[in-house]
Structures are given as structure tokens and as C-alpha cells.
Design an enzyme around this catalytic site. Sequence first.
Site, PDB file in Angstrom:
ATOM      1  N   HIS A  24       0.830  -1.211   0.000  1.00  0.00           N
ATOM      2  CA  HIS A  24       0.000   0.000   0.000  1.00  0.00           C
ATOM      3  C   HIS A  24       0.864   1.261   0.000  1.00  0.00           C
ATOM      4  O   HIS A  24       0.880   1.994  -0.986  1.00  0.00           O
ATOM      5  CB  HIS A  24      -0.945  -0.012   1.211  1.00  0.00           C
ATOM      6  CG  HIS A  24      -1.813   1.197   1.299  1.00  0.00           C
ATOM      7  ND1 HIS A  24      -2.067   1.855   2.474  1.00  0.00           N
ATOM      8  CD2 HIS A  24      -2.484   1.889   0.328  1.00  0.00           C
ATOM      9  CE1 HIS A  24      -2.860   2.892   2.226  1.00  0.00           C
ATOM     10  NE2 HIS A  24      -3.137   2.924   0.941  1.00  0.00           N
TER      11      HIS A  24
ATOM     12  N   HIS B 213      -1.809   1.032   7.995  1.00  0.00           N
ATOM     13  CA  HIS B 213      -3.255   1.093   7.775  1.00  0.00           C
ATOM     14  C   HIS B 213      -3.864  -0.306   7.855  1.00  0.00           C
ATOM     15  O   HIS B 213      -4.920  -0.567   7.319  1.00  0.00           O
ATOM     16  CB  HIS B 213      -3.554   1.751   6.426  1.00  0.00           C
ATOM     17  CG  HIS B 213      -2.742   2.987   6.198  1.00  0.00           C
ATOM     18  ND1 HIS B 213      -1.568   2.983   5.467  1.00  0.00           N
ATOM     19  CD2 HIS B 213      -2.892   4.246   6.663  1.00  0.00           C
ATOM     20  CE1 HIS B 213      -1.051   4.196   5.463  1.00  0.00           C
ATOM     21  NE2 HIS B 213      -1.814   4.977   6.187  1.00  0.00           N
TER      22      HIS B 213
END
Length: 169
Positions: free
Chosen positions: A99, A118
Site C-alpha cells: 500500500h 493502515h
Amino acid sequence: MTCKRMVDAGRRQFLRGSLIGAAAATVMPANQARARSLARVEYPSNRLANIADLAVDMPLEIAYPDADSPGVLLKLGRAVMGGVGPDGDIVAFSTLCPHKGWQLQYHAADRTLNCPGHYSRFDCEAGGQEVWGHATQNLPQFELRVDDKGDIHAEGVDELIYGRLSNVL
Ligand code: FES
């Protein structure tokens, strides 16, 4: 009469579209060939460790294909996707989250690599498949080979490592 003119106009439009499509088709193979050649990479064969260095669920920090690409070498205790060694249970992954590149951490309880950024999670028993999160690709898994001395070598990567345009710089 009007109807016949409309049919003729439709035929001309169809033929024009066909010619444009045919012209595009003659260009496509060259573009595709270029894309394939850009994706072709010569991977180094790097010794990571020896089988004797590993214990079940004790991650070993490694780097592959170069020092700027951190990863982890794992012995999972049962045969898994992409696993090598006598038990088919040795795997290795990049530890840069696909990510945004946070450093992943191994959780032995569920055999996953987890992102503190995250919270994406990747299954080490399923080839690095993402099981939750924001990442848009699975975790890059390193291709391994074990030689007759028990040395484990990395020789390829199956996904693009975070932050790179090519896995080998
Ligand atoms: Fe890992 Fe965002 S950097 S989920």
C-alpha cells in the site's frame, strides 16, 4: 429511398470503424512486445540462509534482490504455497507493505504479515494473499531454491516490490 441511404451510410460507418480497428490491431503486437520486454528481469541468485538456521515461526530478516528491499524468511511447519525444503514449508516475502511501504510485522498466531500503517494483512500460508486492507496487490513472494547443502537461495519475485518500477534496479 431514405431508408436505403441510411443503410448505406451505416455500412460506410461500419467499414470506416473496421479499418480503424484493423490499423489499431496491426500496432498492438509491437506495443505488447514492448510491455513484455520491459517486464522481463534478470534476477540474482542470492543465498539467504541455511535450513539449519530456521525454526518454526521464528522469522529471519533478509533482503532480496538487493539490500534496499527488506524481507522475511519463514519456516511455517507445514507444506504451503511456494514452500521449499524437505517439508515444503519455507517461504520468503517482501516486508514492504504494497500500500504505502510501511514495514510489515509477522504474527505467528495466524501466520500473517501485518501492517502497522493502515492494517493490511497478508497470509503467509497462501502465497502472501491479502486478507484485509488497503493494498491493491498481494505481497511479493520470493522464489526460493534449496541446494544439496541445505542453503536457501532466492531467485525471483512474483509481484512488484513497493516503490519500484522494476524489482531489479
Ligand atoms: Fe500498509 Fe497502508 S502502508 S496498509
